[in-house]
Scaffold this active site. Structure first.
Site, PDB file in Angstrom:
ATOM      1  N   THR A   1      30.308  29.292  41.703  1.00 14.89           N
ATOM      2  CA  THR A   1      29.745  30.559  41.242  1.00 14.89           C
ATOM      3  C   THR A   1      30.775  31.675  41.345  1.00 14.89           C
ATOM      4  OG1 THR A   1      27.524  29.900  41.948  1.00 14.89           O
ATOM      5  CG2 THR A   1      27.901  32.249  41.609  1.00 14.89           C
TER       6      THR A   1
ATOM      7  N   TRP B   1      33.542  31.057  38.765  1.00 14.41           N
ATOM      8  CA  TRP B   1      33.072  31.322  37.404  1.00 14.41           C
ATOM      9  C   TRP B   1      33.297  32.780  37.019  1.00 14.41           C
ATOM     10  CZ3 TRP B   1      29.484  34.697  35.392  1.00 14.41           C
ATOM     11  CH2 TRP B   1      29.063  34.468  34.078  1.00 14.41           C
ATOM     12  N   HIS B   2      33.199  33.672  37.996  1.00 14.39           N
ATOM     13  CA  HIS B   2      33.280  35.103  37.690  1.00 14.39           C
ATOM     14  C   HIS B   2      34.696  35.573  37.389  1.00 14.39           C
ATOM     15  CE1 HIS B   2      29.165  35.276  39.280  1.00 14.39           C
ATOM     16  NE2 HIS B   2      29.070  36.422  38.658  1.00 14.39           N
ATOM     17  N   GLY B   3      35.700  34.865  37.822  1.00 18.01           N
ATOM     18  CA  GLY B   3      37.039  35.323  37.503  1.00 18.01           C
ATOM     19  C   GLY B   3      38.121  34.517  38.168  1.00 18.01           C
TER      20      GLY B   3
ATOM     21  N   PHE C   1      34.194  38.077  31.912  1.00 14.74           N
ATOM     22  CA  PHE C   1      33.846  36.779  32.472  1.00 14.74           C
ATOM     23  C   PHE C   1      33.497  35.790  31.363  1.00 14.74           C
ATOM     24  CE2 PHE C   1      32.191  39.550  36.127  1.00 14.74           C
ATOM     25  CZ  PHE C   1      33.456  39.665  36.648  1.00 14.74           C
TER      26      PHE C   1
END
Length: 477
Positions: A324, A327-329, A477
């Site tokens: 998680t 996934w954001h960066g 993102f």
């Protein structure tokens, strides 16, 4: 598109053309065309990448559907193995796209730092919204593999599902089984369009009037020098960003849901007032719901969920929160943010947080979330740790440091702060429900909501006309 161009030209023209067209099939073609144009305006080259991704996943869906039928009629171990190989290749290709365009430079930088090497960076530009449309494509392929949906034989319907412009570049992540029927059969009326427009304006107001105001303060303080910050300014920065990201992302989700209503689509809610949570588990049931449910359905449960003992359950949860964060960066600050939440989720399994008094539990949850978002916002791990340290140990109040504090406490910031705090709780919806439940207040409440929406739209357009540009946080993102 600039925001004003989208509001004053693109959206009205698309809506007019959409409702002038006679059949749903032609309307779907229009939505595909405008969605591709919408993406190509900002990413003229990478629109080809998105189209290629759609075609590849369409082919994998057809292959999996064909093999599923063979498996039904001629079951054998070899056919089941071939089915899994098709899925594995599909997953590798989709994740591979993310790795190349989003994480390659991060991996190279990490290797260079650990090994002292000087491997050159690829320097590839990040396609806008690649994480969102890749996850949507993956959910479609996996659902076909699981036989939860039938493979779509029409390429254009898959293209509409993945490229639909309202939620293309910043979510919410829409799973195919949630809207497959709506692609072929949906209806709208004037009331539904009006409700969609009202929801869109609410989302736009969250972004333009609240999030952007909080962003001015957060950006200024995160850019300040180390000697200019103390405990007061650090907490102002943390709270400002915590409110900025919520109203930014929930605002975009509201806009996407509202636009969906205008075109007859019903998207699931993506936020349910996460800042009223009393623990981190509840927070993730309310925050970015489409992402958390995606990881639950397509990663946590396939890993074994909570079915293989406590140790394996803990490991599975940490893998999910590592993913998680990543996934954001492409930055280790995001990974830290994800693991931070994972650690506290495990902590709540052994510590009776739910038995705390409501007020203390709420303070605990907000504190964990707030500190985590500081690292999420930080440009580097070092900056994040410095800001967090200053939040708890910056007991210096020099004239320079206090000047920075007073500089941020402008009337517009303080008023917006109060509005944001009240807006992050479901006070207005509850008041609206109470009014609608009473016969004598129902019509005035409806009229007031439309008047308020019109006023908010005017305020947003005045703000946007000033020329300031502050893109949605989740665009990257």
């Amino acid at each position: 598109f600039s925001s004003l161009t989208f509001l004053c030209i693109f959206l009205p023209v698309v809506l007019a053309l959409y409702y002038l067209l006679p059949t749903l099939r032609i309307r779907n073609v229009l939505l595909i065309i405008v969605s591709l144009l919408f993406y190509a305006y900002g990413e003229p080259v990478y629109v080809l990448l998105m189209i290629a991704s759609i075609i590849i996943n369409y082919i994998f869906g057809r292959l999996l559907g064909t093999e599923n039928k063979k498996k039904e009629h001629h079951w054998c171990k070899g056919e089941g193995m071939f089915l899994r190989w098709i899925l594995a290749i599909a997953v590798i290709i989709n994740i591979g796209l993310l790795v190349v365009f989003k994480y390659l430079d991060m991996m190279v930088q990490t290797v260079n730092q650990l090994c002292g090497s000087e491997i050159p960076l690829a320097g590839l530009a990040l396609p806008i919204g690649i994480s969102f449309f890749t996850f949507q494509a993956l959910s479609y392929v996996i659902d076909v593999y699981r036989r939860e949906v039938e493979p779509q034989k029409n390429l254009w319907k898959v293209m509409l599902y993945i490229s639909f412009f309202p939620q293309l570049i910043a979510g919410p992540i829409v799973k195919y089984h949630d809207i497959q029927e709506q692609i072929d059969n949906r209806n709208t009326d004037v009331k539904e369009i009006a409700e969609g427009l009202r929801r869109f304006i609410i989302g736009l107001s969250k972004k333009v009037l609240i999030s952007n105001t909080m962003a001015v303060t957060a950006d200024a303080l995160f850019a300040a020098g180390a000697g200019e910050l103390n405990i007061l300014s650090a907490w102002i920065a943390a709270i400002a960003y915590m409110l900025q990201i919520y109203f930014d992302f929930s605002g975009y989700s509201d806009m996407a849901i509202g636009l969906g209503h205008m075109f007859g689509f019903r998207f699931l809610e993506n936020f349910r007032y996460p800042y009223i949570s009393s623990n981190i588990q509840e927070f993730w049931r309310r925050w970015h719901i489409s992402l958390s449910t995606w990881f639950k359905e397509y990663l946590y449960i396939p890993l074994g969920g909570n079915r293989k003992g406590k140790a394996r359950t803990c490991l599975n949860k940490m893998i999910v929160f590592f993913s998680t964060g990543l996934w954001h960066g492409a930055n280790w600050t995001f990974v830290f943010w994800g693991l931070w939440h994972g650690v506290f989720l495990l902590f709540e399994q052994v510590c009776p947080v739910k038995k705390l008094p409501k007020v203390l539990a709420h303070i605990y949850a907000l504190l964990v979330v707030c500190v985590g978002f500081v690292m999420f916002r930080a440009d580097t791990f070092g900056q994040g740790m410095f800001m967090i340290g200053t939040m708890f140990s910056g007991w210096e109040f020099s004239s320079v440091q206090m000047a920075v504090v007073w500089e941020q406490l402008t009337p517009i910031f303080l008023v917006t702060l109060v509005v944001a705090v009240f807006g992050s709780a479901p006070l207005i919806p509850k008041a609206a429900e109470a009014c609608l439940a009473r016969e004598n207040l129902r019509k005035p409440a409806v009229y007031f909501s439309y008047i308020a929406s019109f006023v908010l739209l005017i305020l947003c357009m005045l703000s946007l006309s000033s020329g300031t540009y502050n893109p949605f946080i989740y665009f990257r993102f």
